[in-house]
Scaffold this active site. Structure first.
Site, PDB file in Angstrom:
ATOM      1  N   GLY A   1       0.726  -1.183   0.333  1.00 23.79           N
ATOM      2  CA  GLY A   1       0.337  -0.246  -0.307  1.00 23.79           C
ATOM      3  C   GLY A   1       1.047   1.465  -0.030  1.00 23.79           C
ATOM      4  O   GLY A   1       1.865   0.678   0.969  1.00 23.79           O
TER       5      GLY A   1
ATOM      6  N   VAL B   1      18.977   8.566  -3.145  1.00 21.41           N
ATOM      7  CA  VAL B   1      19.162   9.322  -4.005  1.00 21.41           C
ATOM      8  C   VAL B   1      20.754  10.170  -3.337  1.00 21.41           C
ATOM      9  O   VAL B   1      22.201   9.829  -3.842  1.00 21.41           O
ATOM     10  CB  VAL B   1      18.552   9.594  -5.352  1.00 21.41           C
ATOM     11  CG1 VAL B   1      19.577   9.989  -6.197  1.00 21.41           C
ATOM     12  CG2 VAL B   1      17.910   8.395  -5.770  1.00 21.41           C
TER      13      VAL B   1
ATOM     14  N   ARG C   1       0.824  -5.104  -5.890  1.00 24.64           N
ATOM     15  CA  ARG C   1       1.642  -6.377  -5.169  1.00 24.64           C
ATOM     16  C   ARG C   1       2.245  -7.424  -6.467  1.00 24.64           C
ATOM     17  O   ARG C   1       0.974  -7.003  -7.472  1.00 24.64           O
ATOM     18  CB  ARG C   1       0.305  -6.563  -4.689  1.00 24.64           C
ATOM     19  CG  ARG C   1      -0.281  -5.103  -3.442  1.00 24.64           C
ATOM     20  CD  ARG C   1      -1.451  -5.917  -2.046  1.00 24.64           C
ATOM     21  NE  ARG C   1      -1.061  -5.282  -0.910  1.00 24.64           N
ATOM     22  CZ  ARG C   1      -2.141  -3.818  -0.665  1.00 24.64           C
ATOM     23  NH1 ARG C   1      -2.374  -3.365  -2.087  1.00 24.64           N
ATOM     24  NH2 ARG C   1      -2.176  -3.055   0.310  1.00 24.64           N
TER      25      ARG C   1
ATOM     26  N   GLY D   1       4.887  -2.223   4.438  1.00 23.34           N
ATOM     27  CA  GLY D   1       4.516  -2.572   4.933  1.00 23.34           C
ATOM     28  C   GLY D   1       5.233  -3.991   5.346  1.00 23.34           C
ATOM     29  O   GLY D   1       6.019  -4.872   5.468  1.00 23.34           O
ATOM     30  N   ASP D   2       4.642  -4.980   6.700  1.00 25.29           N
ATOM     31  CA  ASP D   2       5.442  -6.351   7.508  1.00 25.29           C
ATOM     32  C   ASP D   2       5.086  -7.243   5.418  1.00 25.29           C
ATOM     33  O   ASP D   2       6.236  -8.022   5.116  1.00 25.29           O
ATOM     34  CB  ASP D   2       4.636  -6.803   7.857  1.00 25.29           C
ATOM     35  CG  ASP D   2       3.075  -7.078   7.404  1.00 25.29           C
ATOM     36  OD1 ASP D   2       2.166  -6.475   7.097  1.00 25.29           O
ATOM     37  OD2 ASP D   2       2.468  -7.998   8.391  1.00 25.29           O
TER      38      ASP D   2
ATOM     39  N   SER E   1       6.189  -6.475   2.463  1.00 27.20           N
ATOM     40  CA  SER E   1       6.897  -6.134   1.492  1.00 27.20           C
ATOM     41  C   SER E   1       8.421  -6.791   2.300  1.00 27.20           C
ATOM     42  O   SER E   1       9.046  -6.303   1.695  1.00 27.20           O
ATOM     43  CB  SER E   1       6.967  -4.572   1.373  1.00 27.20           C
ATOM     44  OG  SER E   1       5.792  -4.594   1.000  1.00 27.20           O
TER      45      SER E   1
ATOM     46  N   THR F   1       3.858   3.089   5.147  1.00 25.98           N
ATOM     47  CA  THR F   1       2.940   2.636   5.525  1.00 25.98           C
ATOM     48  C   THR F   1       1.763   3.277   6.142  1.00 25.98           C
ATOM     49  O   THR F   1       2.297   3.728   7.301  1.00 25.98           O
ATOM     50  CB  THR F   1       2.360   0.757   6.107  1.00 25.98           C
ATOM     51  OG1 THR F   1       1.074   0.670   6.267  1.00 25.98           O
ATOM     52  CG2 THR F   1       2.852   0.571   7.299  1.00 25.98           C
TER      53      THR F   1
ATOM     54  N   ASP G   1      -0.722   2.630   8.410  1.00 25.43           N
ATOM     55  CA  ASP G   1      -1.244   2.234   9.495  1.00 25.43           C
ATOM     56  C   ASP G   1      -1.081   1.743  10.977  1.00 25.43           C
ATOM     57  O   ASP G   1      -1.529   1.172  11.559  1.00 25.43           O
ATOM     58  CB  ASP G   1      -1.561   0.322   8.215  1.00 25.43           C
ATOM     59  CG  ASP G   1      -1.966   0.649   7.269  1.00 25.43           C
ATOM     60  OD1 ASP G   1      -3.164   1.118   7.077  1.00 25.43           O
ATOM     61  OD2 ASP G   1      -2.679  -0.731   6.901  1.00 25.43           O
TER      62      ASP G   1
ATOM     63  N   ASP H   1       1.037  -0.206  11.704  1.00 22.88           N
ATOM     64  CA  ASP H   1       1.199  -1.616  12.136  1.00 22.88           C
ATOM     65  C   ASP H   1       1.884  -2.069  12.386  1.00 22.88           C
ATOM     66  O   ASP H   1       2.077  -3.853  12.284  1.00 22.88           O
ATOM     67  CB  ASP H   1      -0.183  -2.236  11.506  1.00 22.88           C
ATOM     68  CG  ASP H   1       0.052  -2.288   9.935  1.00 22.88           C
ATOM     69  OD1 ASP H   1       1.455  -1.868   8.919  1.00 22.88           O
ATOM     70  OD2 ASP H   1      -0.364  -3.269   8.801  1.00 22.88           O
TER      71      ASP H   1
ATOM     72  N   ARG I   1     -26.917  15.423  13.988  1.00 27.99           N
ATOM     73  CA  ARG I   1     -27.236  14.088  13.859  1.00 27.99           C
ATOM     74  C   ARG I   1     -26.492  13.401  14.862  1.00 27.99           C
ATOM     75  O   ARG I   1     -24.840  13.773  14.416  1.00 27.99           O
ATOM     76  CB  ARG I   1     -27.136  13.470  12.574  1.00 27.99           C
ATOM     77  CG  ARG I   1     -28.174  14.142  11.849  1.00 27.99           C
ATOM     78  CD  ARG I   1     -27.504  13.853  10.062  1.00 27.99           C
ATOM     79  NE  ARG I   1     -28.752  14.010   9.463  1.00 27.99           N
ATOM     80  CZ  ARG I   1     -29.283  14.349   8.020  1.00 27.99           C
ATOM     81  NH1 ARG I   1     -27.783  14.598   7.644  1.00 27.99           N
ATOM     82  NH2 ARG I   1     -30.089  14.513   7.195  1.00 27.99           N
TER      83      ARG I   1
ATOM     84  N   ARG J   1      -5.971  -1.592   8.634  1.00 24.70           N
ATOM     85  CA  ARG J   1      -6.348  -2.591   8.093  1.00 24.70           C
ATOM     86  C   ARG J   1      -6.618  -3.419   9.467  1.00 24.70           C
ATOM     87  O   ARG J   1      -6.809  -2.842  10.648  1.00 24.70           O
ATOM     88  CB  ARG J   1      -4.213  -3.333   7.802  1.00 24.70           C
ATOM     89  CG  ARG J   1      -4.623  -2.939   6.139  1.00 24.70           C
ATOM     90  CD  ARG J   1      -3.435  -4.222   6.102  1.00 24.70           C
ATOM     91  NE  ARG J   1      -2.101  -3.864   6.270  1.00 24.70           N
ATOM     92  CZ  ARG J   1      -1.986  -4.849   4.958  1.00 24.70           C
ATOM     93  NH1 ARG J   1      -1.610  -5.729   4.235  1.00 24.70           N
ATOM     94  NH2 ARG J   1      -0.365  -4.629   5.513  1.00 24.70           N
TER      95      ARG J   1
ATOM     96  N   ALA K   1     -14.124  11.938  20.238  1.00 18.55           N
ATOM     97  CA  ALA K   1     -15.032  11.353  19.537  1.00 18.55           C
ATOM     98  C   ALA K   1     -15.598  10.508  20.594  1.00 18.55           C
ATOM     99  O   ALA K   1     -15.303  10.751  22.043  1.00 18.55           O
ATOM    100  CB  ALA K   1     -13.917  10.155  18.540  1.00 18.55           C
TER     101      ALA K   1
ATOM    102  N   GLU L   1     -11.014   0.244  10.446  1.00 15.69           N
ATOM    103  CA  GLU L   1     -11.606  -0.869   9.351  1.00 15.69           C
ATOM    104  C   GLU L   1     -11.276  -1.972  10.253  1.00 15.69           C
ATOM    105  O   GLU L   1     -11.755  -2.836   9.631  1.00 15.69           O
ATOM    106  CB  GLU L   1     -10.468  -0.956   8.702  1.00 15.69           C
ATOM    107  CG  GLU L   1      -9.642  -1.423   8.207  1.00 15.69           C
ATOM    108  CD  GLU L   1      -9.121  -0.383   6.429  1.00 15.69           C
ATOM    109  OE1 GLU L   1     -10.078  -1.410   5.746  1.00 15.69           O
ATOM    110  OE2 GLU L   1      -8.154  -1.070   6.437  1.00 15.69           O
TER     111      GLU L   1
ATOM    112  N   HIS M   1      -9.502   5.797   0.566  1.00 14.28           N
ATOM    113  CA  HIS M   1      -8.030   5.522   0.234  1.00 14.28           C
ATOM    114  C   HIS M   1      -8.193   7.372   0.024  1.00 14.28           C
ATOM    115  O   HIS M   1      -6.381   7.171   0.003  1.00 14.28           O
ATOM    116  CB  HIS M   1      -8.548   5.556  -1.685  1.00 14.28           C
ATOM    117  CG  HIS M   1      -8.356   4.009  -1.413  1.00 14.28           C
ATOM    118  ND1 HIS M   1      -9.273   3.239  -1.340  1.00 14.28           N
ATOM    119  CD2 HIS M   1      -7.183   2.951  -1.222  1.00 14.28           C
ATOM    120  CE1 HIS M   1      -9.062   1.726  -1.721  1.00 14.28           C
ATOM    121  NE2 HIS M   1      -7.664   2.089  -1.667  1.00 14.28           N
TER     122      HIS M   1
ATOM    123  N   GLN N   1      -7.232   8.796   2.269  1.00 13.98           N
ATOM    124  CA  GLN N   1      -6.691   8.714   3.704  1.00 13.98           C
ATOM    125  C   GLN N   1      -4.902   8.226   3.352  1.00 13.98           C
ATOM    126  O   GLN N   1      -3.693   8.280   3.846  1.00 13.98           O
ATOM    127  CB  GLN N   1      -6.547   8.302   4.568  1.00 13.98           C
ATOM    128  CG  GLN N   1      -7.945   8.040   5.492  1.00 13.98           C
ATOM    129  CD  GLN N   1      -8.992   7.261   6.039  1.00 13.98           C
ATOM    130  OE1 GLN N   1      -8.721   6.398   7.444  1.00 13.98           O
ATOM    131  NE2 GLN N   1      -9.436   6.084   5.385  1.00 13.98           N
TER     132      GLN N   1
END
Ligand code: ADP
Length: 330
Positions: free
Chosen positions: A11, A24, A72, A102-103, A105, A125, A127, A129, A162, A171, A186, A226, A258, A260
């Site tokens: 990602g 470089v 990927r 990420g992991d 990769s 990433t 995430d 994570d 509302r 992830r 929140a 998510e 996306h 984000q």
């Protein structure tokens, strides 16, 4: 080493361009040339490799996305594909590779290391994570983007009295949700790490909203990671329907998606990207591979790739409790 390669994989994340840019510069400063590999391992196997110059890259460190592209690559999941990737690396005279991703990769990088090619992983990433590092490149920008979006959604939720559910990425990691939920105050934050331990009780969430409403709150926000029910399609809608049924309140759900992953990388993401890349190039220059670079307590660190992949990601429970506590007060 005289020649190293760089690729971005998995990602995309804001700050990947800063990694390419600084690879470089840091390599040239040490008299090494850099081969840019397009679209991660897929481009490697397809021999889409060319020498990168500082002139070609210009000021790309400012930009979101990755100018090398990312992908990927199924072939890397097979021994034949991994062998082919290692062959191409040698064909181009590449002696070591920086893999930004990420992991997944990192696992690809590990298979190249096993074939005698020194690799260094950089955590690219949104995430956050990867347990061995406090921050991944792109996470800060993604949090800022999601926070801005959440504030805009709150404006309209407030006008219409509302409640809003906002699903953010990450992830199976709840860090983006926690950071955003904390800074927007929140009313409820749902993250997978808590869900795995004690599954969220819909009745409790509904009770919290009903209580807030009875105390005069006309609107509010729920931040949903998510990773909570990761494999459930339309999880934000499912949550929304369940809460509407139980509370009778007007609730709307939004999946940020996306957006984000895009945008100019923040100062923090760029700064870490530049500093981590400097360490990665330094390691390869010394002939050291099979390591990953990260940041811990504001210090750049590197460690063995296998050990890093074995570390288990946890959520900052104290911060989560604080955010939940502050969000429950009106
Ligand atoms: P991320 O790096 O963001 O976690 P993925 O999990 O999709 O993203 O991994 C990116 C790519 O890394 C995969 O498409 C694949 O080419 C490679 N990869 C993932 N796991 C392995 C593995 N076990 N062995 C070799 N390559 C892998």
């Amino acid at each position: 080493m005289k020649c190293i390669g760089v690729l971005t994989s998995g990602g995309d994340a804001p700050g990947m361009n800063a990694v390419i840019w600084s690879t470089v510069r840091a390599a040239h400063a040490r008299g090494m040339k850099v081969m840019g590999i397009e679209d991660g391992y897929q481009g490697l196997i397809e021999r889409r490799v060319h020498e990168l110059t500082a002139k070609e890259l210009g000021n790309c460190l400012d930009l979101g996305g990755t100018c090398l592209g990312t992908a990927r690559c199924k072939a890397m999941m097979t021994d034949e594909g991994r062998d082919e990737a290692a062959t191409v690396v040698r064909e181009f005279g590449i002696e070591g590779i920086i893999v930004c991703g990420g992991d997944g990769s990192y696992r690809g990088a590990q298979t190249l290391s096993e074939r005698g090619i020194p690799t260094i992983g950089l955590p690219g990433t949104i995430d956050n994570d990867l347990a061995y590092t406090d921050f991944t490149i792109g996470y800060d920008t993604a949090c800022n983007t999601a926070t801005e979006a959440a504030m805009k959604i709150r404006d309209t939720m407030t006008s219409h009295h509302r409640f809003g559910i906002i699903e953010v990425m990450g992830r199976r990691c709840g860090d983006i949700a926690l950071s955003v939920g904390l800074v927007v105050g929140a009313d409820y934050i749902l993250v997978p790490e808590i869900q795995y331990e004690t599954p969220y009780d819909m009745e409790n969430i509904a009770k919290r909203l009903t209580k807030l409403s009875s105390e005069g709150a006309k609107s509010g926000l729920i931040i949903l990671a998510e990773g909570v029910e990761y494999d459930t399609p339309n999880r934000a809608e499912v949550l929304c329907d369940a809460l509407v049924q139980r509370t009778g309140l007007e609730i709307r759900s939004t999946v940020l998606g996306h957006m984000q992953r895009g945008g100019y990388p923040s100062v923090r993401d760029r700064s870490y990207a530049i500093q981590m890349t400097e360490r990665a190039v330094e390691l390869l220059h010394k002939g050291i591979g099979n390591r990953v670079v990260g940041v811990r307590h504001n210090q750049i660190i590197d460690m063995d790739i296998v050990e890093a992949l074995q570390m288990k990601q946890t959520i900052n429970k104290d911060l989560y409790d604080l955010a939940q506590q502050l969000g429950s007060v009106r």
